[in-house]
Design an enzyme around this catalytic site. Sequence first.
Site, PDB file in Angstrom:
ATOM      1  N   HIS A 125      -3.467   3.371  -5.702  1.00  0.00           N
ATOM      2  CA  HIS A 125      -2.999   2.199  -5.528  1.00  0.00           C
ATOM      3  C   HIS A 125      -2.885   1.357  -6.816  1.00  0.00           C
ATOM      4  O   HIS A 125      -2.981   0.201  -6.761  1.00  0.00           O
ATOM      5  CB  HIS A 125      -4.029   1.234  -4.722  1.00  0.00           C
ATOM      6  CG  HIS A 125      -3.677   1.737  -3.131  1.00  0.00           C
ATOM      7  ND1 HIS A 125      -2.632   1.565  -2.481  1.00  0.00           N
ATOM      8  CD2 HIS A 125      -4.897   1.687  -2.182  1.00  0.00           C
ATOM      9  CE1 HIS A 125      -2.955   1.886  -1.106  1.00  0.00           C
ATOM     10  NE2 HIS A 125      -4.129   2.138  -1.049  1.00  0.00           N
TER      11      HIS A 125
ATOM     12  N   TYR B  34      -9.507  -9.689  -8.154  1.00  0.00           N
ATOM     13  CA  TYR B  34      -8.154  -9.769  -9.202  1.00  0.00           C
ATOM     14  C   TYR B  34      -8.690 -10.903 -10.181  1.00  0.00           C
ATOM     15  O   TYR B  34      -8.266 -10.969 -11.297  1.00  0.00           O
ATOM     16  CB  TYR B  34      -7.068  -9.784  -8.557  1.00  0.00           C
ATOM     17  CG  TYR B  34      -6.654  -8.848  -7.920  1.00  0.00           C
ATOM     18  CD1 TYR B  34      -6.502  -7.467  -8.648  1.00  0.00           C
ATOM     19  CD2 TYR B  34      -6.702  -8.519  -6.403  1.00  0.00           C
ATOM     20  CE1 TYR B  34      -6.291  -6.133  -7.713  1.00  0.00           C
ATOM     21  CE2 TYR B  34      -6.522  -7.381  -5.571  1.00  0.00           C
ATOM     22  CZ  TYR B  34      -6.521  -6.205  -6.233  1.00  0.00           C
ATOM     23  OH  TYR B  34      -6.203  -5.150  -5.716  1.00  0.00           O
TER      24      TYR B  34
ATOM     25  N   HIS C  72      -4.178  -9.119   2.585  1.00  0.00           N
ATOM     26  CA  HIS C  72      -5.535  -9.195   3.010  1.00  0.00           C
ATOM     27  C   HIS C  72      -6.081 -10.403   3.757  1.00  0.00           C
ATOM     28  O   HIS C  72      -5.546 -11.494   3.911  1.00  0.00           O
ATOM     29  CB  HIS C  72      -6.488  -9.533   1.452  1.00  0.00           C
ATOM     30  CG  HIS C  72      -6.436  -8.464   0.478  1.00  0.00           C
ATOM     31  ND1 HIS C  72      -6.677  -8.795  -0.909  1.00  0.00           N
ATOM     32  CD2 HIS C  72      -6.201  -7.179   0.574  1.00  0.00           C
ATOM     33  CE1 HIS C  72      -6.491  -7.522  -1.673  1.00  0.00           C
ATOM     34  NE2 HIS C  72      -6.326  -6.572  -0.624  1.00  0.00           N
TER      35      HIS C  72
ATOM     36  N   ARG D 260       0.840  -1.237   0.104  1.00  0.00           N
ATOM     37  CA  ARG D 260       0.032   0.150   0.047  1.00  0.00           C
ATOM     38  C   ARG D 260       1.048   1.090  -0.056  1.00  0.00           C
ATOM     39  O   ARG D 260       1.991   1.397   0.322  1.00  0.00           O
ATOM     40  CB  ARG D 260      -0.853  -0.001   1.309  1.00  0.00           C
ATOM     41  CG  ARG D 260      -1.972  -1.306   1.231  1.00  0.00           C
ATOM     42  CD  ARG D 260      -2.756  -1.178   2.539  1.00  0.00           C
ATOM     43  NE  ARG D 260      -3.570  -2.157   2.729  1.00  0.00           N
ATOM     44  CZ  ARG D 260      -3.187  -3.221   3.148  1.00  0.00           C
ATOM     45  NH1 ARG D 260      -2.058  -3.633   3.793  1.00  0.00           N
ATOM     46  NH2 ARG D 260      -4.211  -4.368   3.248  1.00  0.00           N
TER      47      ARG D 260
ATOM     48  N   LYS E 164      -2.429  -3.010   7.894  1.00  0.00           N
ATOM     49  CA  LYS E 164      -3.581  -2.715   8.582  1.00  0.00           C
ATOM     50  C   LYS E 164      -3.641  -3.734   9.898  1.00  0.00           C
ATOM     51  O   LYS E 164      -3.506  -4.765   9.761  1.00  0.00           O
ATOM     52  CB  LYS E 164      -4.829  -2.830   7.677  1.00  0.00           C
ATOM     53  CG  LYS E 164      -5.077  -1.818   6.544  1.00  0.00           C
ATOM     54  CD  LYS E 164      -6.256  -1.882   5.824  1.00  0.00           C
ATOM     55  CE  LYS E 164      -6.288  -0.833   4.972  1.00  0.00           C
ATOM     56  NZ  LYS E 164      -7.671  -0.820   4.340  1.00  0.00           N
TER      57      LYS E 164
ATOM     58  N   ARG F   1      -0.246  -1.354  -6.943  1.00  0.00           N
ATOM     59  CA  ARG F   1      -0.733  -2.571  -6.102  1.00  0.00           C
ATOM     60  C   ARG F   1      -1.871  -3.291  -6.839  1.00  0.00           C
ATOM     61  O   ARG F   1      -1.507  -4.647  -6.919  1.00  0.00           O
ATOM     62  CB  ARG F   1      -1.243  -2.011  -4.963  1.00  0.00           C
ATOM     63  CG  ARG F   1      -1.972  -2.971  -3.884  1.00  0.00           C
ATOM     64  CD  ARG F   1      -2.040  -2.348  -2.663  1.00  0.00           C
ATOM     65  NE  ARG F   1      -2.946  -3.100  -1.702  1.00  0.00           N
ATOM     66  CZ  ARG F   1      -2.725  -3.977  -0.779  1.00  0.00           C
ATOM     67  NH1 ARG F   1      -1.327  -4.214  -0.740  1.00  0.00           N
ATOM     68  NH2 ARG F   1      -3.478  -4.636  -0.211  1.00  0.00           N
TER      69      ARG F   1
END
Length: 297
Positions: A243, A278, A269, A147, A171, A246
């Site tokens: 992003h 994706y 994730h 990120r 995160k 990414r």
Amino acid sequence: MKNLALIDLFLNEYWIEKGLSENTVQSYRLDLTALCDWLDKNDLSLETLDAVDLQGFLGERLEKGYKATSTARMLSAMRKLFQYLYREKYRVDDPSAVLSSPKLPSRLPKYLTEQQVSDLLNTPNVEVPLELRDKAMLELLYATGLRVTELVSLTIENMSVQQGVVRVIGKGNKERIVPMGEEAAYWVRQFMLYGRPVLLNGQSSDVVFPSQRAQQMTRQTFWHRVKHYAILADIDADALSPHVLRHAFATHLVNHGADLRVVQMLLGHTDLSTTQIYTHVAKERLKRLHERFHPRG
């Protein structure tokens, strides 16, 4: 207790409990401050309002033209707030529990083709220290799928060019180790040797990619740099997102047959369903190729 004081209590405790980033907390704060302003204007309290009041607030926002995505984000923040107030006994119920989320359009993430990525990464003039930094950052971003916040805050102690890995605190304070590959490692090494000392100019900094003032670069500054290079590479800068590399990292991995769980791990994730977007990108690409090249497409 006053509405704003309750919101501050929630944010302070939720921040510590969930290990949220400052950007996420700031986003919650902006949304909940808007709710607080509306409550104060209508002489309502977080401790006594009901679901009808909340529906009125959200309805007014939609009438003012706020997008469904904005309303969904607001509702998410409100739900977390009222769950906290109920748990801590500031309320006897959770009025947000009966509210429905607005229907969101299904959107695929923006990404670049492999040729566009190549054009973008080859745009910086590596003879200039500042652009050598940008080259290394772009290469590392595409090689790792970090990120933007993770990239600009990357510290010396969390990177090993020799081993070719970066240690990322993502995160929720979750740690992951991501390989950077030979190309990115080469350009990071070049920057560390020839560009970084010039930018620091005798000052010290623990971030890998300092600004011209030897400080941590902001996300906004990096995003402006990306748009600058996109324009030079004849890429539609307005079609990009912060992003974009990414997304390109993940999409190109999936296109080349990478296992989805590996991509999930590299991206950091928590939920595989977040990564599955994706596969849709890859399917859309295959569909377009089929329509373009198959005789009966």
